[in-house]
Design a protein around this motif. Sequence first.
Motif, PDB file in Angstrom:
ATOM      1  N   ALA A 151      -9.400  -3.155  -6.799  1.00 54.76           N
ATOM      2  CA  ALA A 151      -9.225  -3.606  -8.186  1.00 54.76           C
ATOM      3  C   ALA A 151      -8.294  -4.816  -8.212  1.00 54.76           C
ATOM      4  CB  ALA A 151      -8.655  -2.473  -9.023  1.00 54.76           C
ATOM      5  N   GLY A 152      -8.213  -5.470  -9.362  1.00 56.88           N
ATOM      6  CA  GLY A 152      -7.422  -6.706  -9.449  1.00 56.88           C
ATOM      7  C   GLY A 152      -5.952  -6.515  -9.128  1.00 56.88           C
ATOM      8  N   GLU A 153      -5.156  -6.140 -10.134  1.00 60.31           N
ATOM      9  CA  GLU A 153      -3.717  -5.955  -9.938  1.00 60.31           C
ATOM     10  C   GLU A 153      -3.461  -4.482  -9.660  1.00 60.31           C
ATOM     11  OE1 GLU A 153      -1.244  -8.235  -9.992  1.00 60.31           O
ATOM     12  OE2 GLU A 153      -2.690  -9.868 -10.244  1.00 60.31           O
ATOM     13  N   VAL A 154      -3.168  -4.144  -8.417  1.00 60.26           N
ATOM     14  CA  VAL A 154      -2.974  -2.736  -8.064  1.00 60.26           C
ATOM     15  C   VAL A 154      -1.492  -2.452  -7.837  1.00 60.26           C
ATOM     16  CG1 VAL A 154      -5.274  -2.401  -7.102  1.00 60.26           C
ATOM     17  CG2 VAL A 154      -3.440  -3.246  -5.623  1.00 60.26           C
ATOM     18  N   THR A 155      -1.088  -1.225  -8.185  1.00 59.51           N
ATOM     19  CA  THR A 155       0.277  -0.758  -7.955  1.00 59.51           C
ATOM     20  C   THR A 155       0.245   0.325  -6.892  1.00 59.51           C
ATOM     21  OG1 THR A 155       0.979  -1.244 -10.217  1.00 59.51           O
ATOM     22  CG2 THR A 155       2.289   0.356  -8.987  1.00 59.51           C
ATOM     23  N   GLU A 170       0.229  -3.922   5.662  1.00 63.69           N
ATOM     24  CA  GLU A 170      -1.231  -3.834   5.778  1.00 63.69           C
ATOM     25  C   GLU A 170      -1.886  -3.891   4.400  1.00 63.69           C
ATOM     26  OE1 GLU A 170      -4.761  -3.693   8.033  1.00 63.69           O
ATOM     27  OE2 GLU A 170      -2.677  -4.117   8.568  1.00 63.69           O
ATOM     28  N   VAL A 171      -1.270  -3.255   3.398  1.00 64.27           N
ATOM     29  CA  VAL A 171      -1.798  -3.338   2.035  1.00 64.27           C
ATOM     30  C   VAL A 171      -1.774  -4.783   1.544  1.00 64.27           C
ATOM     31  CG1 VAL A 171      -1.337  -2.744  -0.388  1.00 64.27           C
ATOM     32  CG2 VAL A 171      -1.260  -0.970   1.372  1.00 64.27           C
ATOM     33  N   LEU A 172      -0.686  -5.490   1.781  1.00 72.94           N
ATOM     34  CA  LEU A 172      -0.595  -6.896   1.375  1.00 72.94           C
ATOM     35  C   LEU A 172      -1.672  -7.728   2.060  1.00 72.94           C
ATOM     36  CD1 LEU A 172       3.280  -7.357   1.430  1.00 72.94           C
ATOM     37  CD2 LEU A 172       1.818  -7.448  -0.590  1.00 72.94           C
ATOM     38  N   ARG A 173      -1.898  -7.459   3.344  1.00 79.78           N
ATOM     39  CA  ARG A 173      -2.910  -8.217   4.086  1.00 79.78           C
ATOM     40  C   ARG A 173      -4.298  -7.946   3.526  1.00 79.78           C
ATOM     41  NH1 ARG A 173      -6.485  -8.073   8.138  1.00 79.78           N
ATOM     42  NH2 ARG A 173      -6.397  -5.804   8.364  1.00 79.78           N
ATOM     43  N   ARG A 174      -4.594  -6.677   3.242  1.00 79.59           N
ATOM     44  CA  ARG A 174      -5.937  -6.307   2.806  1.00 79.59           C
ATOM     45  C   ARG A 174      -6.215  -6.685   1.354  1.00 79.59           C
ATOM     46  NH1 ARG A 174      -8.541  -1.758   5.975  1.00 79.59           N
ATOM     47  NH2 ARG A 174      -7.396  -1.681   7.946  1.00 79.59           N
ATOM     48  N   THR A 175      -5.176  -6.843   0.566  1.00 79.45           N
ATOM     49  CA  THR A 175      -5.374  -7.207  -0.844  1.00 79.45           C
ATOM     50  C   THR A 175      -5.109  -8.689  -1.098  1.00 79.45           C
ATOM     51  OG1 THR A 175      -3.082  -6.666  -1.437  1.00 79.45           O
ATOM     52  CG2 THR A 175      -4.722  -4.892  -1.626  1.00 79.45           C
ATOM     53  N   GLY A 176      -4.827  -9.434  -0.055  1.00 78.35           N
ATOM     54  CA  GLY A 176      -4.525 -10.846  -0.243  1.00 78.35           C
ATOM     55  C   GLY A 176      -3.263 -11.064  -1.056  1.00 78.35           C
ATOM     56  N   ALA A 217      -1.257  -6.818  -4.447  1.00 82.34           N
ATOM     57  CA  ALA A 217      -0.664  -5.525  -4.776  1.00 82.34           C
ATOM     58  C   ALA A 217       0.808  -5.648  -5.160  1.00 82.34           C
ATOM     59  CB  ALA A 217      -0.800  -4.589  -3.580  1.00 82.34           C
ATOM     60  N   ARG A 218       1.211  -4.786  -6.074  1.00 77.56           N
ATOM     61  CA  ARG A 218       2.630  -4.569  -6.361  1.00 77.56           C
ATOM     62  C   ARG A 218       3.013  -3.288  -5.634  1.00 77.56           C
ATOM     63  NH1 ARG A 218       4.661  -7.763 -10.328  1.00 77.56           N
ATOM     64  NH2 ARG A 218       3.127  -8.875 -11.613  1.00 77.56           N
ATOM     65  N   ILE A 219       3.987  -3.386  -4.745  1.00 80.07           N
ATOM     66  CA  ILE A 219       4.312  -2.265  -3.870  1.00 80.07           C
ATOM     67  C   ILE A 219       5.771  -1.861  -4.027  1.00 80.07           C
ATOM     68  CG2 ILE A 219       4.204  -1.373  -1.521  1.00 80.07           C
ATOM     69  CD1 ILE A 219       2.314  -3.637  -0.822  1.00 80.07           C
ATOM     70  N   HIS A 220       5.995  -0.561  -4.176  1.00 82.02           N
ATOM     71  CA  HIS A 220       7.340   0.019  -4.173  1.00 82.02           C
ATOM     72  C   HIS A 220       7.467   0.858  -2.909  1.00 82.02           C
ATOM     73  CE1 HIS A 220       8.502  -1.089  -8.303  1.00 82.02           C
ATOM     74  NE2 HIS A 220       7.226  -0.920  -8.586  1.00 82.02           N
ATOM     75  N   CYS A 221       8.385   0.473  -2.030  1.00 83.58           N
ATOM     76  CA  CYS A 221       8.578   1.151  -0.751  1.00 83.58           C
ATOM     77  C   CYS A 221       9.835   2.017  -0.808  1.00 83.58           C
ATOM     78  CB  CYS A 221       8.730   0.137   0.378  1.00 83.58           C
ATOM     79  SG  CYS A 221       7.313  -0.952   0.603  1.00 83.58           S
ATOM     80  N   PHE A 222       9.702   3.286  -0.433  1.00 82.16           N
ATOM     81  CA  PHE A 222      10.837   4.208  -0.403  1.00 82.16           C
ATOM     82  C   PHE A 222      11.161   4.581   1.033  1.00 82.16           C
ATOM     83  CE2 PHE A 222       9.495   4.634  -4.742  1.00 82.16           C
ATOM     84  CZ  PHE A 222      10.679   4.873  -5.438  1.00 82.16           C
ATOM     85  N   GLU A 223      12.401   4.327   1.435  1.00 78.40           N
ATOM     86  CA  GLU A 223      12.882   4.692   2.767  1.00 78.40           C
ATOM     87  C   GLU A 223      14.354   5.115   2.643  1.00 78.40           C
ATOM     88  OE1 GLU A 223      13.696   5.883   6.173  1.00 78.40           O
ATOM     89  OE2 GLU A 223      11.614   5.280   5.793  1.00 78.40           O
ATOM     90  N   PRO A 224      14.671   6.379   2.935  1.00 81.25           N
ATOM     91  CA  PRO A 224      16.035   6.871   2.700  1.00 81.25           C
ATOM     92  C   PRO A 224      17.056   6.562   3.793  1.00 81.25           C
ATOM     93  CG  PRO A 224      14.621   8.661   3.416  1.00 81.25           C
ATOM     94  CD  PRO A 224      13.736   7.454   3.287  1.00 81.25           C
ATOM     95  N   ILE A 225      16.607   6.390   5.045  1.00 87.25           N
ATOM     96  CA  ILE A 225      17.549   6.237   6.169  1.00 87.25           C
ATOM     97  C   ILE A 225      18.117   4.814   6.186  1.00 87.25           C
ATOM     98  CG2 ILE A 225      17.845   6.420   8.659  1.00 87.25           C
ATOM     99  CD1 ILE A 225      17.105   9.085   7.379  1.00 87.25           C
ATOM    100  N   PRO A 226      19.444   4.639   6.112  1.00 88.01           N
ATOM    101  CA  PRO A 226      20.016   3.288   6.017  1.00 88.01           C
ATOM    102  C   PRO A 226      19.573   2.324   7.113  1.00 88.01           C
ATOM    103  CG  PRO A 226      21.684   4.920   5.502  1.00 88.01           C
ATOM    104  CD  PRO A 226      20.482   5.682   5.968  1.00 88.01           C
ATOM    105  N   SER A 261       8.791 -11.282  -2.599  1.00 84.14           N
ATOM    106  CA  SER A 261       8.403 -11.697  -3.942  1.00 84.14           C
ATOM    107  C   SER A 261       8.715 -10.541  -4.863  1.00 84.14           C
ATOM    108  CB  SER A 261       6.919 -12.051  -4.020  1.00 84.14           C
ATOM    109  OG  SER A 261       6.143 -10.864  -3.990  1.00 84.14           O
ATOM    110  N   GLU A 262       8.546 -10.745  -6.141  1.00 84.79           N
ATOM    111  CA  GLU A 262       8.788  -9.666  -7.087  1.00 84.79           C
ATOM    112  C   GLU A 262       7.742  -8.570  -6.971  1.00 84.79           C
ATOM    113  OE1 GLU A 262       5.781 -12.273  -8.945  1.00 84.79           O
ATOM    114  OE2 GLU A 262       7.650 -12.584  -7.827  1.00 84.79           O
ATOM    115  N   ARG A 263       6.685  -8.817  -6.179  1.00 82.82           N
ATOM    116  CA  ARG A 263       5.619  -7.825  -6.027  1.00 82.82           C
ATOM    117  C   ARG A 263       5.983  -6.722  -5.040  1.00 82.82           C
ATOM    118  NH1 ARG A 263       0.651  -8.735  -7.924  1.00 82.82           N
ATOM    119  NH2 ARG A 263       0.283 -10.700  -9.018  1.00 82.82           N
ATOM    120  N   VAL A 264       6.945  -6.957  -4.160  1.00 80.65           N
ATOM    121  CA  VAL A 264       7.295  -5.973  -3.138  1.00 80.65           C
ATOM    122  C   VAL A 264       8.770  -5.620  -3.285  1.00 80.65           C
ATOM    123  CG1 VAL A 264       7.260  -5.404  -0.693  1.00 80.65           C
ATOM    124  CG2 VAL A 264       5.618  -7.052  -1.601  1.00 80.65           C
TER     125      VAL A 264
END
Length: 275
Positions: free
Chosen positions: A43-47, A61-67, A70-79, A94-97
């Motif tokens: 789809a066009g603008e994906v979250t 990989e999502v960024l590569r496949r969607t050109g 995508a707007r991506i929120h990444c969660f990683e707890p370990i400092p 960018s503001e997208r990631v």
Amino acid sequence: METFEIKLPNQVVVHDRVPDMARTLHQQVQGYFRPRLESALAAGEVTVVDVGANIGLFAIEVLRRTGGRARIHCFEPIPDTFELLQMNLRPFASERVRAHRAGLGRTAGTATFHYSPRQSAISSMYDMMASEDKEATLAAIYDPRICEKHHADLPVLMRYLPRAVNSFLIDCHGWWMKRGMTRVTCQLTTLSEFMDREQIEHIDVLKIDAEKAELDVLEGIRPGDWAKIGAIALELHDFEGRGERVRRMLVEQGFDVETDRVCPEDVIINVMRYR
């Protein structure tokens, strides 16, 4: 923190503390991208919400496949791992990631994680060196389909060794891993609280790789928020009956459930799409 630059098969250069682990994780990440997930990303603008982002390979990989759409929120707890995540996402800044230094769970607060610098991908609130994990690895060694598809980190030679020898080698590896483990207190939030805070009305793809905490993440979704999730890509550790509990939960929420058993005795990858 000492890091290595690793060139992946897709020519992207990433940083990690262990030279070969990033290549293994890159290969494993490809398993998420089934036709249904590809359709959800088309789809066009994906979250996308990436729970258990580790060093960022799924997001990249999502960024590569969607050109880059995508707007991506990444969660990683370990400092320490979060620092690598930020480093690897920097070229795509960018503001997208956005990277969030937190885990997702049933409730907001804090939790103690077992952190493994020698293999950050198995860091977890749960014991990833339990006896059932050893049995799952042994099962994978002798199943060529599983070993080739999901366990690129297992040397091919192991499938030709007697089970007793491999059992001993796994015990040695477990001892080495535990020697380097530390305990880290990390922040937790819930998916619903995050959606409220960020005013997110729809998630096209929710990816969860939380090393035995998958059910915790799902139980942090309020009833009214399930319909806001389009597709789920989930690596599920099937212990204490969690596989059936998660499958039943998702079916009740209106998802079609596809399963691909990664290890005969332990891990399943599920890809779901909302009806």
